[in-house]
Write an enzyme that holds these catalytic residues in place. Sequence first.
Site, PDB file in Angstrom:
ATOM      1  N   ASP A  71       0.817  -1.232   0.000  1.00  0.00           N
ATOM      2  CA  ASP A  71       0.000   0.000   0.000  1.00  0.00           C
ATOM      3  C   ASP A  71       0.841   1.268   0.000  1.00  0.00           C
ATOM      4  O   ASP A  71       0.483   2.248  -0.651  1.00  0.00           O
ATOM      5  CB  ASP A  71      -0.900   0.040   1.247  1.00  0.00           C
ATOM      6  CG  ASP A  71      -1.862  -1.119   1.307  1.00  0.00           C
ATOM      7  OD1 ASP A  71      -2.152  -1.683   0.240  1.00  0.00           O
ATOM      8  OD2 ASP A  71      -2.318  -1.456   2.414  1.00  0.00           O
TER       9      ASP A  71
HETATM   10  P1  NAP Z   1       0.964  -3.973   3.109  1.00  0.00           P
HETATM   11  O1  NAP Z   1       0.358  -2.982   2.186  1.00  0.00           O
HETATM   12  O2  NAP Z   1       0.092  -4.584   4.145  1.00  0.00           O
HETATM   13  O3  NAP Z   1       1.580  -5.101   2.178  1.00  0.00           O
HETATM   14  C1  NAP Z   1       2.407  -6.086   2.656  1.00  0.00           C
HETATM   15  C2  NAP Z   1       2.696  -7.063   1.540  1.00  0.00           C
HETATM   16  O4  NAP Z   1       3.651  -7.973   2.036  1.00  0.00           O
HETATM   17  C3  NAP Z   1       1.504  -7.873   1.085  1.00  0.00           C
HETATM   18  O5  NAP Z   1       0.987  -7.403  -0.144  1.00  0.00           O
HETATM   19  C4  NAP Z   1       2.027  -9.320   0.996  1.00  0.00           C
HETATM   20  O6  NAP Z   1       1.877  -9.796  -0.340  1.00  0.00           O
HETATM   21  C5  NAP Z   1       3.503  -9.184   1.327  1.00  0.00           C
HETATM   22  N1  NAP Z   1       3.973 -10.255   2.196  1.00  0.00           N
HETATM   23  C6  NAP Z   1       3.368 -10.815   3.260  1.00  0.00           C
HETATM   24  N2  NAP Z   1       4.126 -11.780   3.788  1.00  0.00           N
HETATM   25  C7  NAP Z   1       5.248 -11.838   3.032  1.00  0.00           C
HETATM   26  C8  NAP Z   1       6.414 -12.651   3.055  1.00  0.00           C
HETATM   27  N3  NAP Z   1       6.583 -13.608   3.986  1.00  0.00           N
HETATM   28  N4  NAP Z   1       7.363 -12.432   2.123  1.00  0.00           N
HETATM   29  C9  NAP Z   1       7.196 -11.479   1.163  1.00  0.00           C
HETATM   30  N5  NAP Z   1       6.112 -10.693   1.090  1.00  0.00           N
HETATM   31  C10 NAP Z   1       5.149 -10.863   2.011  1.00  0.00           C
HETATM   32  O7  NAP Z   1       2.225  -3.373   3.883  1.00  0.00           O
HETATM   33  P2  NAP Z   1       2.892  -1.944   3.839  1.00  0.00           P
HETATM   34  O8  NAP Z   1       3.210  -1.538   2.435  1.00  0.00           O
HETATM   35  O9  NAP Z   1       3.990  -2.008   4.832  1.00  0.00           O
HETATM   36  O10 NAP Z   1       1.730  -0.977   4.290  1.00  0.00           O
HETATM   37  C11 NAP Z   1       1.251  -0.930   5.616  1.00  0.00           C
HETATM   38  C12 NAP Z   1      -0.272  -0.926   5.631  1.00  0.00           C
HETATM   39  O11 NAP Z   1      -0.719  -0.992   6.991  1.00  0.00           O
HETATM   40  C13 NAP Z   1      -0.854   0.335   5.050  1.00  0.00           C
HETATM   41  O12 NAP Z   1      -2.078   0.061   4.438  1.00  0.00           O
HETATM   42  C14 NAP Z   1      -1.061   1.191   6.284  1.00  0.00           C
HETATM   43  O13 NAP Z   1      -2.023   2.198   6.118  1.00  0.00           O
HETATM   44  C15 NAP Z   1      -1.531   0.131   7.258  1.00  0.00           C
HETATM   45  N6  NAP Z   1      -1.368   0.625   8.620  1.00  0.00           N
HETATM   46  C16 NAP Z   1      -0.121   0.836   9.127  1.00  0.00           C
HETATM   47  C17 NAP Z   1      -0.001   1.411  10.367  1.00  0.00           C
HETATM   48  C18 NAP Z   1       1.350   1.737  10.927  1.00  0.00           C
HETATM   49  O14 NAP Z   1       1.388   2.491  11.885  1.00  0.00           O
HETATM   50  N7  NAP Z   1       2.426   1.218  10.391  1.00  0.00           N
HETATM   51  C19 NAP Z   1      -1.120   1.707  11.126  1.00  0.00           C
HETATM   52  C20 NAP Z   1      -2.388   1.451  10.580  1.00  0.00           C
HETATM   53  C21 NAP Z   1      -2.487   0.899   9.328  1.00  0.00           C
HETATM   54  P3  NAP Z   1       1.876 -11.383  -0.655  1.00  0.00           P
HETATM   55  O15 NAP Z   1       0.803 -11.954   0.181  1.00  0.00           O
HETATM   56  O16 NAP Z   1       1.620 -11.460  -2.119  1.00  0.00           O
HETATM   57  O17 NAP Z   1       3.241 -11.887  -0.291  1.00  0.00           O
END
Ligand code: NAP
Length: 457
Positions: free
Chosen positions: A383
């Site tokens: 994301d």
């Molecule tokens: P993300 O959008 O959740 O994407 C993570 C990706 O990692 C997934 O598409 C998944 O795809 C891949 N993945 C999972 N396990 C894996 C593995 N073992 N090896 C390789 N890839 C793997 O993560 P992000 O880009 O870090 O974004 C964070 C999200 O969390 C945002 O939507 C944000 O708004 C939300 N959020 C974060 C916080 C915060 O404070 N950090 C708070 C609230 C919400 P596959 O399944 O295809 O592997």
Amino acid sequence: MTNSFIEAVYLAAAAAFILALKWLSSVQTARRGVLIGALGMALAIGGTLASPEIVSYQWIGFAFVLGSVIGVPMAMMPMTAVPQRTALSHAFGALAAALVGTAEYYLRSHELTRFTMAALALEVLLGFLTFTASLMAFGKLQEILPTRPITYRGQNVVNLAIFAAAFAVAVLLVLDPARSALFPAMAALALVFGVLFIIPIGGADMPTVISLLNSYAGLAAAAMGFVLNNKLLIIAGSLDGSSGLILSVIMCRAMNRSFRNVLFGAFGQVQPTAAAGEQKTARSASPEEAAGILEAASSVMIVPGYGMAVAQAQHKVRELADALTKRGVEVRYAIHPVAGRMPGHMNVLLAEADVPYDKLLEMEDANSEMGQVDVALVIGANDVTNPAARHDKGSPVYGMPILDVDKARTVMVIKRGMSPGFAGIENELFYLDKTLMLFGDAKAFVTGLVKELAAGH
Ligand code: NAP
């Protein structure tokens, strides 16, 4: 022990808590922050145990053993489970505040002033609602409960009505604290509200909600401080309350969402896939091909995300960076404020793997460099790299500041398949001509890259 000695110990504990917050705000001093925070807590507990009002230590000893039996395994939960671990701590903290408030009420209901009753009612209301809400949040994050938002017509009205009823009962109690029949009603309404409040919120918003619950648990503790006339509780509760609120605001800003949208927006509901019918293809590459491209680059920007955390790939990522640096490639890391599941998640993991702090770039700095970068290597992030956030008004992530990895000359994305990230939406980045998908578990794929680089040497 004299009261003035205990007050002095409490003052030292309060100073330690303030220093802890200060030091925790930077990676370099965070360890010191944790230690001084723990020291502050030890002083607070020690000071309380030295109080002359304690008549027997038997139950305290029992509670100490029980707390340790629950606390030690909780401390061993993995980094990726920090949000749900935090939710559990809030649940227990809030329950403690609510139970202390309940005990105080039944012990003193005939001598309570209106002010003390108001503080007590706030403590019990916030304590019980935070208890059930935090347990629900834990269940959603641990995927024991369905993570998607559960909504029905008129839900906000029902929730508001229950909260208003609990509040009204609290006001009646403040007007006449002796009306003890009302007390269980207030507690029950708060418990029910906690459950209903969380049901419509999706798993994706739970970390923000947990931070808000942190704030409520802190306020409940501060209110308890007024009831028990304990200044340390007032200080610690206020620190907890305000830091939780600030953290929630930071998270909302980094996602470009309002509090209202997080709490009532039912974000993360299954989206109809816009791409249905439209055939898009993504190009993939092997570790060998990817290693060749990385080796030929002069600058690489690593973009870690939640997938890197789940795979625990941070140590291998550092090995890869070391191998590339040895070949004269400039390697840096672009850190998005909400990459992963908690703010600071990526910084902590990379620090654990001894990645030098000066290699970590915050989002704005990374974005200003992105146009000159040869390869943006996205590892388990999704994301936070989705270009739709910049232009697609219909996208749930529209307006969220992102890392502009699509501006790098080549983009490589390590993930296991084409699954969406936390927001549940497709990422157009994967279909760009300049993007290469590197399919596999983050740790396994990066290990493969390190091997390829070593073999090619
Ligand atoms: P993300 O959008 O959740 O994407 C993570 C990706 O990692 C997934 O598409 C998944 O795809 C891949 N993945 C999972 N396990 C894996 C593995 N073992 N090896 C390789 N890839 C793997 O993560 P992000 O880009 O870090 O974004 C964070 C999200 O969390 C945002 O939507 C944000 O708004 C939300 N959020 C974060 C916080 C915060 O404070 N950090 C708070 C609230 C919400 P596959 O399944 O295809 O592997």
